[in-house]
Design a protein around this motif. Sequence first.
Motif, PDB file in Angstrom:
ATOM      1  N   VAL B  15       0.862  -1.184   0.000  1.00 40.04           N
ATOM      2  CA  VAL B  15       0.000   0.000   0.000  1.00 40.04           C
ATOM      3  C   VAL B  15       0.896   1.231   0.000  1.00 40.04           C
ATOM      4  CG1 VAL B  15      -1.868   1.209   1.175  1.00 40.04           C
ATOM      5  CG2 VAL B  15      -1.714  -1.272   1.345  1.00 40.04           C
ATOM      6  N   ALA B  16       0.610   2.164  -0.910  1.00 41.67           N
ATOM      7  CA  ALA B  16       1.412   3.386  -0.982  1.00 41.67           C
ATOM      8  C   ALA B  16       0.497   4.594  -0.985  1.00 41.67           C
ATOM      9  CB  ALA B  16       2.265   3.390  -2.241  1.00 41.67           C
ATOM     10  N   ALA B  17       0.931   5.656  -0.299  1.00 40.96           N
ATOM     11  CA  ALA B  17       0.158   6.897  -0.304  1.00 40.96           C
ATOM     12  C   ALA B  17       1.115   8.067  -0.255  1.00 40.96           C
ATOM     13  CB  ALA B  17      -0.780   6.929   0.886  1.00 40.96           C
ATOM     14  N   ASP B  18       0.741   9.185  -0.892  1.00 43.67           N
ATOM     15  CA  ASP B  18       1.611  10.362  -0.853  1.00 43.67           C
ATOM     16  C   ASP B  18       1.599  10.948   0.554  1.00 43.67           C
ATOM     17  OD1 ASP B  18      -1.201  11.425  -1.677  1.00 43.67           O
ATOM     18  OD2 ASP B  18      -0.113  13.143  -0.861  1.00 43.67           O
ATOM     19  N   THR B  19       2.550  11.822   0.835  1.00 48.67           N
ATOM     20  CA  THR B  19       2.694  12.304   2.218  1.00 48.67           C
ATOM     21  C   THR B  19       2.398  13.793   2.361  1.00 48.67           C
ATOM     22  OG1 THR B  19       5.046  12.648   1.828  1.00 48.67           O
ATOM     23  CG2 THR B  19       4.400  10.571   2.834  1.00 48.67           C
ATOM     24  N   THR B  20       1.772  14.385   1.331  1.00 47.40           N
ATOM     25  CA  THR B  20       1.476  15.808   1.440  1.00 47.40           C
ATOM     26  C   THR B  20       0.181  16.063   2.185  1.00 47.40           C
ATOM     27  OG1 THR B  20       0.584  15.609  -0.763  1.00 47.40           O
ATOM     28  CG2 THR B  20       2.687  16.729  -0.557  1.00 47.40           C
ATOM     29  N   SER B  21       0.192  17.147   2.948  1.00 45.38           N
ATOM     30  CA  SER B  21      -1.013  17.588   3.623  1.00 45.38           C
ATOM     31  C   SER B  21      -1.267  19.008   3.132  1.00 45.38           C
ATOM     32  CB  SER B  21      -0.777  17.554   5.132  1.00 45.38           C
ATOM     33  OG  SER B  21      -1.854  18.134   5.792  1.00 45.38           O
ATOM     34  N   ALA B  22      -2.350  19.191   2.379  1.00 45.50           N
ATOM     35  CA  ALA B  22      -2.557  20.485   1.720  1.00 45.50           C
ATOM     36  C   ALA B  22      -3.821  21.177   2.209  1.00 45.50           C
ATOM     37  CB  ALA B  22      -2.633  20.289   0.219  1.00 45.50           C
ATOM     38  N   ARG B  23      -3.746  22.506   2.334  1.00 45.15           N
ATOM     39  CA  ARG B  23      -4.936  23.339   2.562  1.00 45.15           C
ATOM     40  C   ARG B  23      -5.027  24.266   1.370  1.00 45.15           C
ATOM     41  NH1 ARG B  23      -5.551  21.272   7.638  1.00 45.15           N
ATOM     42  NH2 ARG B  23      -5.475  19.457   6.307  1.00 45.15           N
ATOM     43  N   SER B  24      -6.099  24.131   0.590  1.00 42.53           N
ATOM     44  CA  SER B  24      -6.256  24.943  -0.612  1.00 42.53           C
ATOM     45  C   SER B  24      -5.030  24.771  -1.524  1.00 42.53           C
ATOM     46  CB  SER B  24      -6.493  26.397  -0.201  1.00 42.53           C
ATOM     47  OG  SER B  24      -6.443  27.238  -1.310  1.00 42.53           O
ATOM     48  N   ILE B  25      -4.337  25.848  -1.887  1.00 44.34           N
ATOM     49  CA  ILE B  25      -3.186  25.712  -2.780  1.00 44.34           C
ATOM     50  C   ILE B  25      -1.870  25.607  -2.019  1.00 44.34           C
ATOM     51  CG2 ILE B  25      -4.203  26.862  -4.792  1.00 44.34           C
ATOM     52  CD1 ILE B  25      -2.564  29.395  -3.779  1.00 44.34           C
ATOM     53  N   VAL B  26      -1.973  25.546  -0.676  1.00 45.93           N
ATOM     54  CA  VAL B  26      -0.750  25.564   0.132  1.00 45.93           C
ATOM     55  C   VAL B  26      -0.398  24.169   0.645  1.00 45.93           C
ATOM     56  CG1 VAL B  26       0.394  26.618   2.119  1.00 45.93           C
ATOM     57  CG2 VAL B  26      -1.395  27.867   0.900  1.00 45.93           C
ATOM     58  N   LYS B  27       0.856  23.775   0.478  1.00 48.86           N
ATOM     59  CA  LYS B  27       1.366  22.546   1.079  1.00 48.86           C
ATOM     60  C   LYS B  27       1.707  22.843   2.531  1.00 48.86           C
ATOM     61  CE  LYS B  27       3.517  19.841  -2.368  1.00 48.86           C
ATOM     62  NZ  LYS B  27       4.702  19.658  -3.201  1.00 48.86           N
ATOM     63  N   MET B  28       1.023  22.225   3.495  1.00 48.68           N
ATOM     64  CA  MET B  28       1.270  22.531   4.897  1.00 48.68           C
ATOM     65  C   MET B  28       2.365  21.619   5.458  1.00 48.68           C
ATOM     66  SD  MET B  28      -1.080  24.805   5.236  1.00 48.68           S
ATOM     67  CE  MET B  28      -1.417  25.164   6.944  1.00 48.68           C
ATOM     68  N   LYS B  29       2.534  20.471   4.862  1.00 45.19           N
ATOM     69  CA  LYS B  29       3.346  19.432   5.508  1.00 45.19           C
ATOM     70  C   LYS B  29       3.695  18.428   4.421  1.00 45.19           C
ATOM     71  CE  LYS B  29       2.689  16.922   9.893  1.00 45.19           C
ATOM     72  NZ  LYS B  29       2.795  15.509   9.669  1.00 45.19           N
ATOM     73  N   ASN B  30       4.888  17.827   4.457  1.00 41.18           N
ATOM     74  CA  ASN B  30       5.157  16.792   3.460  1.00 41.18           C
ATOM     75  C   ASN B  30       5.695  15.491   4.052  1.00 41.18           C
ATOM     76  OD1 ASN B  30       7.708  17.544   4.065  1.00 41.18           O
ATOM     77  ND2 ASN B  30       8.412  17.657   1.929  1.00 41.18           N
ATOM     78  N   ASP B  31       5.342  15.239   5.342  1.00 38.51           N
ATOM     79  CA  ASP B  31       5.705  13.931   5.904  1.00 38.51           C
ATOM     80  C   ASP B  31       4.531  13.307   6.657  1.00 38.51           C
ATOM     81  OD1 ASP B  31       5.656  15.739   7.915  1.00 38.51           O
ATOM     82  OD2 ASP B  31       7.550  15.128   8.841  1.00 38.51           O
ATOM     83  N   GLU B  32       3.330  13.542   6.127  1.00 33.01           N
ATOM     84  CA  GLU B  32       2.120  13.007   6.754  1.00 33.01           C
ATOM     85  C   GLU B  32       1.964  11.516   6.419  1.00 33.01           C
ATOM     86  OE1 GLU B  32      -0.158  14.594   8.633  1.00 33.01           O
ATOM     87  OE2 GLU B  32      -2.193  14.073   8.018  1.00 33.01           O
ATOM     88  N   ASP B  33       1.723  10.695   7.462  1.00 32.23           N
ATOM     89  CA  ASP B  33       1.502   9.256   7.241  1.00 32.23           C
ATOM     90  C   ASP B  33       0.007   9.014   7.053  1.00 32.23           C
ATOM     91  OD1 ASP B  33       1.423   6.559   7.153  1.00 32.23           O
ATOM     92  OD2 ASP B  33       2.430   6.202   9.077  1.00 32.23           O
ATOM     93  N   LYS B  34      -0.396   8.657   5.838  1.00 36.53           N
ATOM     94  CA  LYS B  34      -1.825   8.448   5.564  1.00 36.53           C
ATOM     95  C   LYS B  34      -2.176   6.970   5.430  1.00 36.53           C
ATOM     96  CE  LYS B  34      -1.701  11.889   2.406  1.00 36.53           C
ATOM     97  NZ  LYS B  34      -2.157  12.926   1.459  1.00 36.53           N
ATOM     98  N   ILE B  35      -1.299   6.103   5.983  1.00 38.34           N
ATOM     99  CA  ILE B  35      -1.595   4.662   6.023  1.00 38.34           C
ATOM    100  C   ILE B  35      -1.566   4.214   7.477  1.00 38.34           C
ATOM    101  CG2 ILE B  35      -1.013   2.392   5.127  1.00 38.34           C
ATOM    102  CD1 ILE B  35       0.731   3.796   3.041  1.00 38.34           C
ATOM    103  N   LYS B  36      -2.697   3.758   7.970  1.00 37.35           N
ATOM    104  CA  LYS B  36      -2.782   3.320   9.363  1.00 37.35           C
ATOM    105  C   LYS B  36      -2.686   1.795   9.433  1.00 37.35           C
ATOM    106  CE  LYS B  36      -5.095   6.040  12.845  1.00 37.35           C
ATOM    107  NZ  LYS B  36      -4.183   7.148  12.731  1.00 37.35           N
ATOM    108  N   THR B  37      -2.006   1.312  10.471  1.00 41.98           N
ATOM    109  CA  THR B  37      -2.010  -0.125  10.746  1.00 41.98           C
ATOM    110  C   THR B  37      -3.178  -0.375  11.684  1.00 41.98           C
ATOM    111  OG1 THR B  37       0.373  -0.131  10.570  1.00 41.98           O
ATOM    112  CG2 THR B  37      -0.639  -2.048  11.607  1.00 41.98           C
ATOM    113  N   VAL B  38      -4.299  -0.913  11.153  1.00 41.97           N
ATOM    114  CA  VAL B  38      -5.503  -1.000  11.971  1.00 41.97           C
ATOM    115  C   VAL B  38      -5.610  -2.315  12.734  1.00 41.97           C
ATOM    116  CG1 VAL B  38      -6.913   0.740  10.833  1.00 41.97           C
ATOM    117  CG2 VAL B  38      -6.806  -1.554   9.886  1.00 41.97           C
ATOM    118  N   SER B  39      -4.876  -3.336  12.333  1.00 39.76           N
ATOM    119  CA  SER B  39      -4.705  -4.530  13.159  1.00 39.76           C
ATOM    120  C   SER B  39      -3.421  -5.226  12.693  1.00 39.76           C
ATOM    121  CB  SER B  39      -5.953  -5.421  13.121  1.00 39.76           C
ATOM    122  OG  SER B  39      -6.177  -5.928  11.848  1.00 39.76           O
ATOM    123  N   PRO B  40      -2.961  -6.274  13.409  1.00 39.91           N
ATOM    124  CA  PRO B  40      -1.616  -6.797  13.138  1.00 39.91           C
ATOM    125  C   PRO B  40      -1.344  -7.134  11.664  1.00 39.91           C
ATOM    126  CG  PRO B  40      -2.498  -7.782  15.106  1.00 39.91           C
ATOM    127  CD  PRO B  40      -3.592  -6.947  14.550  1.00 39.91           C
TER     128      PRO B  40
END
Lengths: 208, 194, 300
Positions: B15-40
């Motif tokens: 599973v791969a996901a980009d790490t940007t967190s954006a508000r409108s046209i602004v990049k707020m963050k570029n190391d956001e983890d958008k993949i959760k480990t929901v069980s083992p």
Amino acid sequence: MSIMDHNGGSVIAMVGKDCVAIASDLRLGNQALGISSNFQRVFGITDRIYLGLPGLATDVNTLRERFRFRVNMYTIKEEREIEPEAFAHLVSSTLYEHRFGPYFIEPVIAGLSKTPTGGIRPFIAATDLIGCINFAKDFVVSGTASSKLFGVAEGLWEPDLEPEDLFETISQTLLNAVDRDAFSGWGAVVHVITKDKVITRKLKARMD
Amino acid sequence: METSFALTGKGYVIVAADTTSARSIVKMKNDEDKIKTVSPHLLMSYSGEPGDTVQFAEYIERNLRLYQIRNLYPLRPSAAASWIRRSLAESLRSRSPYSVNLLVGGYDTSTHEPKLYWIDYLGTVSEVPFAAHGYGSYFVLSLLDRYHDPEAPLEEGLATLKRCIQEVSKRLIVSPEKYKVKVVDKDGVREVEL
Amino acid sequence: MARRYDSKIAKVSKVVHNYQYDITFQVAQLYSRLKAWAPHCILCFYTYNSLSGRLYQIEYAMEAISHAGTVLGVLAKDGVVLAAEKKVTGKLLDLSGAKAGGYGGSGEKIFLLNSNMIGGVAGLTADANSLVNYARSAAQRHLLAYNDDIPVELLAQKLCDLKQGYTQFGGLRPFGVSILYAGYDPHYEFQLYHSDPSGNYSGWKATCIGANNGTAQSLLKQEYKDDIVVKDAIGLVLRTMSKTMDSTTLSSEKLEFAVLTLDEATKTPKAKIYRPAEIDALLQTEGLIKKDDDAEMKST
């Protein structure tokens, strides 16, 4: 663009001689983008009833689970399997319960019902998204390719087809209709229900 | 633009996901983890309306954890996907629906099979060999039609994934610069550096 | 007087609101309503009253069960076998409806709880029916929520939660039923559980509830082997039943029988509750039907 066409997909059912057939395509789309070519929208309800659920895919899943729940409770309490007529009314009333915020599904029901003399009688029906039942003697269609299905079925169907001939007729009808529809296709599955068995076949279709 | 994709292989799901967190046209963050480990043995990538995503993902995470504490074993991937789907489908017809798109990838420890589910904000679920969400999906899905092999070993799977990432950065106008990649197999979940 | 009780109830129901899915609170709510209707009766509602802390009602229920029809279960490597003794009510009882029954069995002792689970009950029939209903609904609710058959232990737990609730509050009596659960799930494969009126449950390789359960259990302890297969388990169950039941001959009139195995082709659980004719045929092949010599002697 209607919400009914969001995911695409079509279902058709036909009556034969002591048999019925139900067929559907296998496409799941997100508008024009194809997501899956193996999305099941026809489900076995009992050994002799099949239900097709073309329309919004989230409601395909929801209704499938709800009908399985209702039919299982019916079977275990009544100690017998539900008849197609009763099931059609179950479908109808379930949909009408949501009259003012409907499930975006127009179901097709195909089955064999028992006659009082111990014989069997083919049964097909379709409903609209709020549960108005259409009992038909020949064929019923539903889904994004329904207008095309009507045209082809009108030309190909004839009364009293034997199971193998009915299979050929319904397969040709479906394949040729979905080829003219951008939102249906990507493989197809056909179920022919006869007195002692159900024949299920996957069809090779155009994958474009 | 938000993009996530996933593919199955021989005994694993990537599973791969980009790490940007954006508000409108602004990049707020570029190391956001958008993949959760929901069980083992279960991964879930999430994208969509900011706010809804994290709220919903945490709700799912905590509920799956509760099931595991109560019953001593986690839900199997298929059951978890069905339950998540139902949560979204119920939310869709509520006063304030979540708009979250998910990819749920897991390894079923009782049947020893990798499983991948494509789920959208309407509550549509479909078991697929490979999947994608976001604008990247328009490029990636056709690429995977050509290169995906359900029997490929992990190295080949990761090579295919790199192809996908390259394609997105080549063709998408505003393409993400960084991706987080996680793998789930019989040994559980781990992060991979490309 | 009545007003005072009302204010108390109002307090309780505030708490209840937060825990509306908790069964014990549902029972508490029932109890507080009962208080409102008949406050003068409160003194006569007690589940237990003992300095030693024993719960007599539960002990009475367990005692009653140990006189009920025997139910016996054996866990094998590739399946689970369940048998139950029917107490014959009399010749005039009409059983014709049961013979044509939907999923097999006469619906007195052995029930299909879900497609992956069979239950055998001992104790009060009316209480048992209510529990079977509850189990079936719970199993279907799980299927609806998770699109997957309920794990065996989880369904046993759900019933035990309900049973336990009825031991905690005055004015309500516990369920007078013990249950054997035979089931399959992908987590722990074949399983056999037993639950009693107090809400305790435990897993077993072979066990027995009802009349003569002590005798049956010691027989099972001697004969049970860890790698037993269904074919041998069927023999073991029938032989143990024939030794523990009061009557000399076994027949479908006094016996209910069920086997849970895995379907070879689909790898899904297959629950088979035997019909009366099938039980007689099985007893014949196992050599447990004795020719009734006395009857022949008389006729000559």
